[in-house]
Design a protein around this motif. Structure first.
Motif, PDB file in Angstrom:
ATOM      1  N   ARG A 182      41.667 -22.213  86.766  1.00  9.82           N
ATOM      2  CA  ARG A 182      42.159 -20.895  86.375  1.00  9.82           C
ATOM      3  C   ARG A 182      41.051 -20.066  85.772  1.00  9.82           C
ATOM      4  O   ARG A 182      40.086 -20.602  85.252  1.00  9.82           O
ATOM      5  CB  ARG A 182      43.316 -21.038  85.388  1.00  9.82           C
ATOM      6  CG  ARG A 182      43.002 -21.887  84.190  1.00  9.82           C
ATOM      7  CD  ARG A 182      44.195 -21.995  83.299  1.00  9.82           C
ATOM      8  NE  ARG A 182      44.385 -20.752  82.570  1.00  9.82           N
ATOM      9  CZ  ARG A 182      45.481 -20.504  81.845  1.00  9.82           C
ATOM     10  NH1 ARG A 182      46.437 -21.369  81.799  1.00  9.82           N
ATOM     11  NH2 ARG A 182      45.594 -19.387  81.198  1.00  9.82           N
ATOM     12  N   GLY A 242      39.866 -17.289  79.958  1.00  7.13           N
ATOM     13  CA  GLY A 242      40.340 -16.179  79.133  1.00  7.13           C
ATOM     14  C   GLY A 242      41.770 -15.845  79.450  1.00  7.13           C
ATOM     15  O   GLY A 242      42.325 -16.244  80.470  1.00  7.13           O
ATOM     16  N   VAL A 243      42.369 -15.093  78.560  1.00  8.21           N
ATOM     17  CA  VAL A 243      43.753 -14.707  78.722  1.00  8.21           C
ATOM     18  C   VAL A 243      43.800 -13.304  79.306  1.00  8.21           C
ATOM     19  O   VAL A 243      42.990 -12.459  78.979  1.00  8.21           O
ATOM     20  CB  VAL A 243      44.472 -14.748  77.358  1.00  8.21           C
ATOM     21  CG1 VAL A 243      45.934 -14.402  77.526  1.00  8.21           C
ATOM     22  CG2 VAL A 243      44.327 -16.113  76.746  1.00  8.21           C
ATOM     23  N   GLY A 244      44.715 -13.068  80.185  1.00  9.39           N
ATOM     24  CA  GLY A 244      44.840 -11.729  80.772  1.00  9.39           C
ATOM     25  C   GLY A 244      44.016 -11.639  82.034  1.00  9.39           C
ATOM     26  O   GLY A 244      42.809 -11.631  82.004  1.00  9.39           O
ATOM     27  N   SER A 245      44.681 -11.614  83.194  1.00 13.57           N
ATOM     28  CA  SER A 245      43.937 -11.670  84.447  1.00 13.57           C
ATOM     29  C   SER A 245      43.528 -10.280  84.917  1.00 13.57           C
ATOM     30  O   SER A 245      44.296  -9.382  84.868  1.00 13.57           O
ATOM     31  CB  SER A 245      44.790 -12.323  85.526  1.00 13.57           C
ATOM     32  OG  SER A 245      46.088 -11.807  85.511  1.00 13.57           O
ATOM     33  N   MET A 295      51.882 -14.650  71.143  1.00 13.27           N
ATOM     34  CA  MET A 295      51.070 -14.946  72.314  1.00 13.27           C
ATOM     35  C   MET A 295      51.096 -13.796  73.326  1.00 13.27           C
ATOM     36  O   MET A 295      50.281 -13.754  74.231  1.00 13.27           O
ATOM     37  CB  MET A 295      51.502 -16.266  72.959  1.00 13.27           C
ATOM     38  CG  MET A 295      52.693 -16.176  73.831  1.00 13.27           C
ATOM     39  SD  MET A 295      53.057 -17.807  74.488  1.00 13.27           S
ATOM     40  CE  MET A 295      54.759 -17.554  74.918  1.00 13.27           C
ATOM     41  N   THR A 296      52.028 -12.841  73.148  1.00 10.43           N
ATOM     42  CA  THR A 296      52.061 -11.715  74.083  1.00 10.43           C
ATOM     43  C   THR A 296      51.078 -10.623  73.687  1.00 10.43           C
ATOM     44  O   THR A 296      50.774  -9.756  74.486  1.00 10.43           O
ATOM     45  CB  THR A 296      53.462 -11.083  74.132  1.00 10.43           C
ATOM     46  OG1 THR A 296      53.777 -10.562  72.834  1.00 10.43           O
ATOM     47  CG2 THR A 296      54.511 -12.082  74.530  1.00 10.43           C
ATOM     48  N   GLY A 297      50.585 -10.632  72.460  1.00  9.70           N
ATOM     49  CA  GLY A 297      49.636  -9.614  72.031  1.00  9.70           C
ATOM     50  C   GLY A 297      49.955  -9.177  70.619  1.00  9.70           C
ATOM     51  O   GLY A 297      51.107  -9.215  70.207  1.00  9.70           O
ATOM     52  N   ASP A 298      48.928  -8.757  69.882  1.00 12.49           N
ATOM     53  CA  ASP A 298      49.124  -8.378  68.486  1.00 12.49           C
ATOM     54  C   ASP A 298      50.034  -7.166  68.344  1.00 12.49           C
ATOM     55  O   ASP A 298      50.895  -7.126  67.469  1.00 12.49           O
ATOM     56  CB  ASP A 298      47.771  -8.047  67.837  1.00 12.49           C
ATOM     57  CG  ASP A 298      47.066  -9.294  67.355  1.00 12.49           C
ATOM     58  OD1 ASP A 298      47.493 -10.391  67.769  1.00 12.49           O
ATOM     59  OD2 ASP A 298      46.110  -9.175  66.584  1.00 12.49           O
TER      60      ASP A 298
END
Lengths: 263, 352
Positions: free
Chosen positions: B346, B349-352, B237-240
């Protein structure tokens, strides 16, 4: 520099990466001697990220050999590599609902045999946070951190992997000048071999033992900052006008650029 | 990132063992109460006594009527248990998928498994209605797994699966499957319609002790798998790239989770039809309670999912009594307002 005699933390030998017929890396050979900090420089799209990704196996190379932290990437499982080599990538999600301590403990993943042994992991995570001077952040929500704090926490996560090699992809992006200095100072003080992609030439010259300059996927030069970052070379690679001065305080190269004059 | 200071302060988090134990007790209590509710009400004490007599070996003095006993043990207990199993499974699938595709809106529907299972079930109903139970379950199961494989093969390119492509392929296929399902529904002969509606809207009304086996097995496998891979969920979930650098073979892991979730969704749809929103809503609520660390998130999500569906199913069968509302209707009625609230609350999408 007797690079042959010392052991190498990273050894790229004639490495090419081709995607859709385009060579992102073209027969690049590069070495990171153990214990040294090597800066990876070059314009956008010159292959810095590709080179880093290839070094930790996130991207496959099509020819040549890659040895990372003493392991031949062709025959190494990702997990075994992750026990020796930590990466600060650029893709880390920022709005995670995780505490800082949770994030730092992600670094233990490649070391875990079983689901247990969390107690010692927590202690180690706190130690790593202390090494980046982030003890007081432990119980904060990761998503509430500032840019500088976030990078320090991610560095602590990398340390929690107990790596012998650090790969950093533009770790100073989005940081103000004082936090840029703080982060690189911190990385240097760890004494771990590292390969770090940077945009700021002066910053690279100030902190790196060696720099490697890339252009169009090819390695233009590798060596001491003074030897590599000459005004002619910077002008050619970046298409700018460049003057290399001597930093009045540190005596390191100070690279100034201005737009190329036309006509 | 100047908006970060405006972010909510995290809710106070109770210690994990207390929370899990509390939810577990709440689930047991709700189950006992819900078993008692219905056209013929049985009071909770009697319900508990009947359950006790069946679950604990030994001599028990029967202080209840035979009718109460049959209502509790034969009719309502399997149904409440099935609701709990289905709720827990859908929540588990939601947690897994939201982590793996890093999309807060991911749910079992999004990757086509639910609509694939519904289509499979509907085809099974139309073709082989002679032995409904077995054929329909089997074809729903096959539909879910096939849909998962199809989504996977559409989303992978050069051996890599990108989360966004996975989601888009899933959405596109879901539409296709729904269209096919509607077509069959409209052209099917009317005698089969109630059975079809059951799969489209979802219901746990058909529960018997026998129907519990498949979803129980599925949930057991799912929990075992998720716990085995719990670190991988935290990493991905933190990134590929970060996950790769932590030693996770990202592509293989995505294939693995896609297969497991397809199996789980298949096992659930086969017995309960398509029940929406649980898989999306429950992980969100639980993340607000305990954060996104999966060692904490998984057990809480399982319990909340089970609890939610036990309560929702009781509402579905009692609110418009003697008629039953399809459970999918009730979850959508609860889920939609929540979904909209989430959208406003909120950034998407992920990543603000």
């Amino acid at each position: 520099m007797s690079a042959l005699a010392t052991e190498l933390a990273v050894e790229l030998c004639d490495v090419s990466v081709v995607i859709d017929g385009r060579a992102l890396l073209d027969r690049v050979s590069l070495e990171v001697p153990t214990g040294q900090m090597v800066g990876l420089l070059g314009p956008n799209g010159s292959g810095k990220s590709t080179l880093l990704r290839t070094t930790y196996g996130a991207m496959r190379h099509h020819s040549g050999h890659v040895r990372t932290a003493g392991l031949d990437l062709a025959t190494t499982r990702p997990r075994d590599l992750a026990r020796r080599c930590a990466v600060l990538a650029q893709d880390h999600a920022t709005d995670l609902q995780l505490s800082v301590l949770d994030v730092v403990q992600l670094g233990r993943i490649p070391h875990r045999r079983s689901r247990g042994a969390r107690g010692t992991d927590t202690d180690l995570a706190r130690d790593c946070l202390a090494r980046v001077r982030g003890e007081e952040l432990a119980d904060r929500d990761f998503s509430t951190l500032s840019g500088g704090e976030r990078q320090r926490v991610l560095l602590a996560r990398a340390l929690c992997q107990e790596p012998e090699l650090l790969l950093l992809d533009e770790p100073t992006n989005h940081l103000d000048v004082s936090h840029q200095l703080e982060l690189l100072e911190l990385v240097r003080s760890l004494g771990i071999s590292c390969l770090v992609a940077l945009h700021d030439l002066t910053l690279a010259a100030a902190y790196c033992d060696q720099v490697a300059l890339l252009q169009h996927g090819r390695l233009v030069a590798q060596g001491s900052p003074e030897a590599v970052l000459t005004s002619e070379r910077v002008e050619e690679v970046y298409a700018v006008t460049c003057d290399v001065l001597t930093h009045p305080r540190t005596a390191r190269p100070l690279i100034t650029v201005s737009p190329r004059r036309r006509g | 990132m100047s908006t970060t200071s405006l972010r909510r302060t995290p809710l106070p988090r109770p210690p994990q063992p207390v929370l899990v134990a509390g939810l577990f007790l709440l689930l047991i209590a709700s189950a006992v109460v819900c078993i008692g509710l219905g056209p013929i009400a049985v009071n909770p004490t009697t319900t508990a006594r009947v359950l006790w007599a069946h679950l604990v070996p030994g001599e028990h003095e029967a202080t209840w009527s035979l009718i109460d006993e049959r209502i509790v043990w034969v009719f309502r207990t399997p149904r409440v248990l099935l609701a709990a199993l289905v709720g827990a499974t859908l929540a588990l699938v939601g947690v897994v998928l939201q982590a793996v595709v890093r999309n807060p809106l991911a749910d079992p529907y999004l990757l086509g498994a639910s609509s694939g299972a519904a289509l499979g079930a509907v085809i099974g109903l139309v073709l082989g209605a002679t032995v409904p139970g077995l054929v329909v379950s089997g074809s729903a199961f096959a539909g879910a797994v096939l849909a998962g494989l199809l989504v996977y093969s559409l989303a992978s390119r050069g051996g890599r699966i990108e989360p966004l492509r996975l989601v888009l392929a899933g959405v596109a296929l879901s539409y296709l499957f729904s269209a096919a399902t509607s077509w069959i529904t409209v052209t099917a002969d009317h005698g089969k319609l109630p059975g079809l509606l059951f799969f489209l809207l979802g219901s746990v009304a058909s529960a018997t002790w026998g129907t519990l086996l498949l979803p129980a097995l599925g949930l057991g496998i799912g929990i075992g798998y998720a716990w085995w891979r719990v670190d991988h969920f935290n990493a991905i979930m933190t990134g590929d790239e970060t996950a790769t650098s932590l030693g996770v073979d990202v592509t293989r892991f995505r294939v693995e989770t896609l297969l497991v979730t397809s199996l789980l969704v298949g096992s659930v749809v086969a017995v309960a039809g398509g029940i929406g929103f649980v898989g999306m809503v429950v992980p969100h609520v639980c993340r607000l309670m305990v954060g996104a660390e999966h060692r904490r998130l998984l057990p809480v999500s399982l319990l909340v999912g089970a609890l939610l569906l036990v309560v929702v199913d009781t509402v579905a069968r009692t609110a418009a009594s003697p008629r039953e509302l399809p459970i999918g209707v009730v979850t959508a009625l609860v889920g939609t307002p929540f979904f909209l609230w989430l959208l406003r609350r909120r950034p998407v999408g992920v990543g603000s």
